[in-house]
Design a protein around this motif. Structure first.
Motif, PDB file in Angstrom:
ATOM      1  N   ALA A 190       5.334  43.743  48.728  1.00 37.40           N
ATOM      2  CA  ALA A 190       6.697  43.877  49.251  1.00 37.40           C
ATOM      3  C   ALA A 190       7.162  42.576  49.896  1.00 37.40           C
ATOM      4  O   ALA A 190       8.316  42.156  49.730  1.00 37.40           O
ATOM      5  N   ALA A 191       6.270  41.906  50.645  1.00 40.96           N
ATOM      6  CA  ALA A 191       6.638  40.653  51.293  1.00 40.96           C
ATOM      7  C   ALA A 191       6.969  39.576  50.256  1.00 40.96           C
ATOM      8  O   ALA A 191       7.927  38.807  50.422  1.00 40.96           O
ATOM      9  N   LEU A 192       6.194  39.519  49.193  1.00 36.58           N
ATOM     10  CA  LEU A 192       6.483  38.557  48.129  1.00 36.58           C
ATOM     11  C   LEU A 192       7.836  38.827  47.485  1.00 36.58           C
ATOM     12  O   LEU A 192       8.584  37.901  47.154  1.00 36.58           O
ATOM     13  N   GLU A 193       8.182  40.099  47.335  1.00 29.32           N
ATOM     14  CA  GLU A 193       9.479  40.444  46.749  1.00 29.32           C
ATOM     15  C   GLU A 193      10.630  40.043  47.669  1.00 29.32           C
ATOM     16  O   GLU A 193      11.645  39.507  47.214  1.00 29.32           O
ATOM     17  N   VAL A 194      10.468  40.294  48.974  1.00 24.47           N
ATOM     18  CA  VAL A 194      11.499  39.901  49.935  1.00 24.47           C
ATOM     19  C   VAL A 194      11.642  38.384  49.957  1.00 24.47           C
ATOM     20  O   VAL A 194      12.758  37.839  49.985  1.00 24.47           O
ATOM     21  N   PHE A 195      10.512  37.678  49.948  1.00 19.04           N
ATOM     22  CA  PHE A 195      10.562  36.213  49.954  1.00 19.04           C
ATOM     23  C   PHE A 195      11.290  35.695  48.717  1.00 19.04           C
ATOM     24  O   PHE A 195      12.158  34.811  48.812  1.00 19.04           O
ATOM     25  N   ALA A 196      10.955  36.228  47.552  1.00 15.19           N
ATOM     26  CA  ALA A 196      11.587  35.768  46.314  1.00 15.19           C
ATOM     27  C   ALA A 196      13.083  36.057  46.306  1.00 15.19           C
ATOM     28  O   ALA A 196      13.882  35.264  45.789  1.00 15.19           O
ATOM     29  N   ARG A 197      13.476  37.166  46.892  1.00 12.92           N
ATOM     30  CA  ARG A 197      14.890  37.558  46.887  1.00 12.92           C
ATOM     31  C   ARG A 197      15.717  36.780  47.906  1.00 12.92           C
ATOM     32  O   ARG A 197      16.845  36.353  47.623  1.00 12.92           O
ATOM     33  N   ASP A 198      15.169  36.592  49.130  1.00 11.31           N
ATOM     34  CA  ASP A 198      15.983  36.117  50.248  1.00 11.31           C
ATOM     35  C   ASP A 198      15.626  34.730  50.772  1.00 11.31           C
ATOM     36  O   ASP A 198      16.441  34.130  51.485  1.00 11.31           O
ATOM     37  N   TRP A 199      14.431  34.229  50.482  1.00 13.22           N
ATOM     38  CA  TRP A 199      13.927  33.067  51.209  1.00 13.22           C
ATOM     39  C   TRP A 199      13.624  31.861  50.322  1.00 13.22           C
ATOM     40  O   TRP A 199      13.146  30.839  50.847  1.00 13.22           O
ATOM     41  N   ARG A 200      13.859  31.916  49.053  1.00 11.23           N
ATOM     42  CA  ARG A 200      13.419  30.821  48.177  1.00 11.23           C
ATOM     43  C   ARG A 200      14.041  29.480  48.564  1.00 11.23           C
ATOM     44  O   ARG A 200      13.448  28.428  48.340  1.00 11.23           O
ATOM     45  N   HIS A 201      15.230  29.514  49.128  1.00 10.61           N
ATOM     46  CA  HIS A 201      15.917  28.280  49.522  1.00 10.61           C
ATOM     47  C   HIS A 201      15.867  28.070  51.033  1.00 10.61           C
ATOM     48  O   HIS A 201      16.640  27.276  51.570  1.00 10.61           O
ATOM     49  N   GLY A 202      14.966  28.779  51.701  1.00 11.59           N
ATOM     50  CA  GLY A 202      14.819  28.616  53.140  1.00 11.59           C
ATOM     51  C   GLY A 202      15.552  29.678  53.927  1.00 11.59           C
ATOM     52  O   GLY A 202      16.228  30.563  53.379  1.00 11.59           O
ATOM     53  N   ALA A 203      15.428  29.571  55.244  1.00 11.23           N
ATOM     54  CA  ALA A 203      16.016  30.572  56.129  1.00 11.23           C
ATOM     55  C   ALA A 203      17.517  30.415  56.291  1.00 11.23           C
ATOM     56  O   ALA A 203      18.237  31.398  56.492  1.00 11.23           O
ATOM     57  N   SER A 204      18.018  29.192  56.227  1.00  8.53           N
ATOM     58  CA  SER A 204      19.419  28.957  56.606  1.00  8.53           C
ATOM     59  C   SER A 204      20.420  29.746  55.778  1.00  8.53           C
ATOM     60  O   SER A 204      21.366  30.322  56.343  1.00  8.53           O
ATOM     61  N   PRO A 205      20.286  29.823  54.439  1.00  7.07           N
ATOM     62  CA  PRO A 205      21.270  30.630  53.692  1.00  7.07           C
ATOM     63  C   PRO A 205      21.272  32.096  54.117  1.00  7.07           C
ATOM     64  O   PRO A 205      22.336  32.724  54.202  1.00  7.07           O
ATOM     65  N   LEU A 206      20.093  32.646  54.402  1.00 11.60           N
ATOM     66  CA  LEU A 206      20.018  34.038  54.831  1.00 11.60           C
ATOM     67  C   LEU A 206      20.637  34.210  56.213  1.00 11.60           C
ATOM     68  O   LEU A 206      21.430  35.143  56.442  1.00 11.60           O
ATOM     69  N   LEU A 207      20.300  33.322  57.139  1.00  7.83           N
ATOM     70  CA  LEU A 207      20.861  33.414  58.489  1.00  7.83           C
ATOM     71  C   LEU A 207      22.374  33.261  58.473  1.00  7.83           C
ATOM     72  O   LEU A 207      23.097  33.984  59.169  1.00  7.83           O
ATOM     73  N   ARG A 208      22.847  32.324  57.678  1.00  8.72           N
ATOM     74  CA  ARG A 208      24.296  32.107  57.608  1.00  8.72           C
ATOM     75  C   ARG A 208      24.996  33.332  57.041  1.00  8.72           C
ATOM     76  O   ARG A 208      26.055  33.747  57.541  1.00  8.72           O
ATOM     77  N   THR A 209      24.409  33.944  56.020  1.00 10.68           N
ATOM     78  CA  THR A 209      25.009  35.141  55.422  1.00 10.68           C
ATOM     79  C   THR A 209      25.099  36.271  56.437  1.00 10.68           C
ATOM     80  O   THR A 209      26.147  36.934  56.559  1.00 10.68           O
ATOM     81  N   LEU A 210      24.025  36.504  57.171  1.00  8.97           N
ATOM     82  CA  LEU A 210      24.013  37.588  58.155  1.00  8.97           C
ATOM     83  C   LEU A 210      24.955  37.300  59.315  1.00  8.97           C
ATOM     84  O   LEU A 210      25.618  38.205  59.834  1.00  8.97           O
ATOM     85  N   SER A 211      25.034  36.045  59.726  1.00 11.76           N
ATOM     86  CA  SER A 211      25.953  35.676  60.794  1.00 11.76           C
ATOM     87  C   SER A 211      27.398  35.816  60.340  1.00 11.76           C
ATOM     88  O   SER A 211      28.244  36.373  61.052  1.00 11.76           O
ATOM     89  N   ASP A 212      27.700  35.320  59.145  1.00 11.92           N
ATOM     90  CA  ASP A 212      29.072  35.409  58.638  1.00 11.92           C
ATOM     91  C   ASP A 212      29.512  36.857  58.456  1.00 11.92           C
ATOM     92  O   ASP A 212      30.702  37.178  58.598  1.00 11.92           O
ATOM     93  N   ALA A 213      28.551  37.735  58.149  1.00  9.28           N
ATOM     94  CA  ALA A 213      28.869  39.154  57.981  1.00  9.28           C
ATOM     95  C   ALA A 213      29.050  39.864  59.318  1.00  9.28           C
ATOM     96  O   ALA A 213      29.442  41.036  59.345  1.00  9.28           O
ATOM     97  N   GLY A 214      28.744  39.195  60.428  1.00 15.84           N
ATOM     98  CA  GLY A 214      28.873  39.824  61.740  1.00 15.84           C
ATOM     99  C   GLY A 214      27.711  40.712  62.109  1.00 15.84           C
ATOM    100  O   GLY A 214      27.787  41.461  63.082  1.00 15.84           O
ATOM    101  N   ALA A 215      26.615  40.635  61.355  1.00 16.63           N
ATOM    102  CA  ALA A 215      25.464  41.492  61.643  1.00 16.63           C
ATOM    103  C   ALA A 215      24.699  41.020  62.863  1.00 16.63           C
ATOM    104  O   ALA A 215      24.058  41.828  63.547  1.00 16.63           O
ATOM    105  N   LEU A 216      24.743  39.718  63.135  1.00 16.70           N
ATOM    106  CA  LEU A 216      24.037  39.197  64.290  1.00 16.70           C
ATOM    107  C   LEU A 216      24.757  37.963  64.815  1.00 16.70           C
ATOM    108  O   LEU A 216      25.605  37.372  64.146  1.00 16.70           O
ATOM    109  N   GLU A 217      24.431  37.610  66.035  1.00  9.79           N
ATOM    110  CA  GLU A 217      24.871  36.352  66.625  1.00  9.79           C
ATOM    111  C   GLU A 217      23.668  35.431  66.678  1.00  9.79           C
ATOM    112  O   GLU A 217      22.576  35.839  67.082  1.00  9.79           O
ATOM    113  N   LEU A 218      23.862  34.176  66.281  1.00  7.43           N
ATOM    114  CA  LEU A 218      22.777  33.211  66.282  1.00  7.43           C
ATOM    115  C   LEU A 218      22.874  32.296  67.496  1.00  7.43           C
ATOM    116  O   LEU A 218      23.961  31.802  67.834  1.00  7.43           O
TER     117      LEU A 218
END
Length: 494
Positions: free
Chosen positions: A111-139
């Motif tokens: 499961a961790a490998l699947e999550v990594f392949a889906r969300d993390w291949r280009h690093g954390a920043s694209p994922l963090l930016r997406t979640l922040s832009d969606a209003g899901a969290l404050e960074l």
């Protein structure tokens, strides 16, 4: 809709020192990859899943610049992917001896490998930016390498903070308005530096506000808001004596099946020796998660009810933790977080971010803060006490060398940028913490000494006009400390 009884803010602080290229086991990159696999992946996957359901303002997440750099670094991305694959192979290899545990770990690694392949291949920043832009969290951002601010010269403190804020802007596309002050360290006057840098809110520990954490408080006349960690709520989880992670049914962090590196036991009891630990039982752990999540929701609601009676209006409680607790140290932590975030709104508690709390007007009267931290004694002893007096003295010399190496009129100089990078790494608060707590103290001293030595050698060569020798020296480092490509040492100048 019935008015909420009050507001709950969950703040997670994600931080590790610069570990890339500085050892593997038992200290070094393995520490990064374990935290990444067991905490950062599942926690952000949880936020992602809740955001997909339309939930917003779930939590406030601090990611220190030095950690963010590693979570985006190609070397580290390759390293953690290899680590995840090794986890899968270790589980596979243990199947004949410990089949049930091996099967669980095999599923978890897959499961961790699947999550990594889906969300993390280009690093954390694209994922963090997406979640922040969606209003899901404050960074939240912070100073570059997590230095203990009260012990820094003002110019170095401002430089470390600006470097960190610029780094967050580059990675996330916008400049965060909030920071996690490293170690919640505070000295009177630091708020003015925050205001000058555009920081509007930061965290302190509850005792800095004398326990009155029901509202954010402007610090003096700065306009910068201090949010206090509510220890009555936070210690329900965090306390080493009575916190949930020490419950008998949770997986024991310290007990290993040594051939595979997997963890087969439950806590069983706080004083039970390793050889007497009972086998881990997922059903018992799931029941404990449900029980402790319900207890936490009850504690939060009762706390907010008491606050409302005391101040005459709905108030605030802030629970703040290291992100690494959830999944790395406490295996069941991400599942507990999910249960809490789903259940609190059902219990009449508003869940939001620090920014959301400000927008809701949960701000009280100005306050004068004392010198403080979230460390032992809530003072500075962990980072400035007798056990680390030599480190403090060395850090003072590092700062002097750094400030002396940058003079007005210079063009941008990669050698001085390298010197500034090494100085910031030498000033990391982690080294003193690890020595004071006797946690891999030898590694911490070696790291602090290595970075400080580089600073002093390079400063000496530059001061003597030996630029060619300085270039050879930096080339000999092999780029193992290339943390912040945008760092410009001229930022130290007034």
């Amino acid at each position: 809709m019935t008015e909420p009884v009050g507001t709950f803010c969950l703040v997670l602080h994600s931080h590790l020192p610069w570990l890339a290229h500085h050892g593997r086991w038992p200290m070094g990159e393995e520490w990064l990859y374990q935290s990444w696999a067991h905490a950062y992946l599942p926690v952000l996957d949880l936020v992602n899943r809740l955001a997909a359901e339309g939930r917003r303002e779930l939590l406030t997440l601090g990611v220190t610049p030095v950690l963010a750099a590693q979570l985006d670094d190609p070397h580290c991305l390759r390293g953690v992917h290899g680590w995840l694959g090794d986890w899968l192979l270790r589980a596979h290899g243990a199947a004949a001896r410990i089949p049930d545990l091996a099967a669980r770990e095999h599923r978890a690694a897959t499961a961790a490998l699947e999550v990594f392949a889906r969300d993390w291949r280009h690093g954390a920043s694209p994922l963090l930016r997406t979640l922040s832009d969606a209003g899901a969290l404050e960074l939240l951002a912070g100073p570059a390498t997590h230095p203990f601010g009260p012990l820094l010269q003002p110019a170095v403190r401002a430089f470390a903070l600006e470097t960190g804020l610029v780094d967050a802007t580059v990675r996330l596309g916008s400049r965060p308005a909030g920071i996690w002050a490293p170690e919640c360290g505070y000295a009177p006057g630091m708020e003015h530096g925050y205001a000058a840098a555009g920081v509007r809110r930061f965290l302190v520990d509850g005792p800095a506000l004398r326990g009155d954490t029901a509202l954010a408080r402007p610090v003096g006349d700065s306009g910068v808001l201090a949010f206090g960690r509510d220890l009555e709520v936070t210690y329900r989880v965090w306390s080493p004596r009575s916190g949930y992670p020490g419950g008998s049914d949770y997986r024991d962090f310290h007990t290993y099946d040594h051939p595979s590196g997997l963890k087969p036991a439950r806590v069983t009891g706080r004083r039970v020796p390793t050889e007497a630990k009972r086998p881990y039982d997922p059903a018992r752990a799931a029941a404990a998660v449900a029980r402790d999540a319900a207890d936490f929701v009850r504690v939060v609601r009762e706390r907010l009810t008491a606050i409302r009676r005391r101040i005459g209006r709905p108030g605030l409680t802030v629970a703040a933790f290291d992100t690494e607790l959830f999944g790395h140290w406490w295996h069941e932590g991400p599942r507990w977080l999910e249960a809490v975030l789903r259940t609190l709104p059902e219990a009449g508690v508003r869940v939001t971010t620090l920014r959301g709390a400000v927008d809701a007007g949960l701000v009280g009267a100005p306050v004068a803060l004392p010198p403080s931290s979230w460390g032992s004694g809530k003072d500075w002893r962990v980072w400035a006490g007798p056990r680390v007096a030599d480190l403090v003295a060395r850090q003072e010399r590092v700062q002097k060398a750094l400030l002396g190496a940058v003079t007005p009129g210079l063009a941008r100089d990669p050698l001085r940028d390298a010197l500034a990078t090494e100085a910031l790494l030498a000033l990391s608060s982690d080294w003193a913490f690890m020595v004071s707590k006797d946690s891999a103290a030898g590694y911490a001293r070696d790291r602090a000494d290595a970075h400080a030595t580089r600073v002093e050698e390079l400063a000496g060569l530059l001061g003597a006009g030996r630029r060619r020798a300085a270039e050879r020296r930096v080339a000999g480092w092999g780029g193992d400390d290339a943390v912040f490509g945008h760092l410009d040492a001229r930022g130290l100048l007034p």
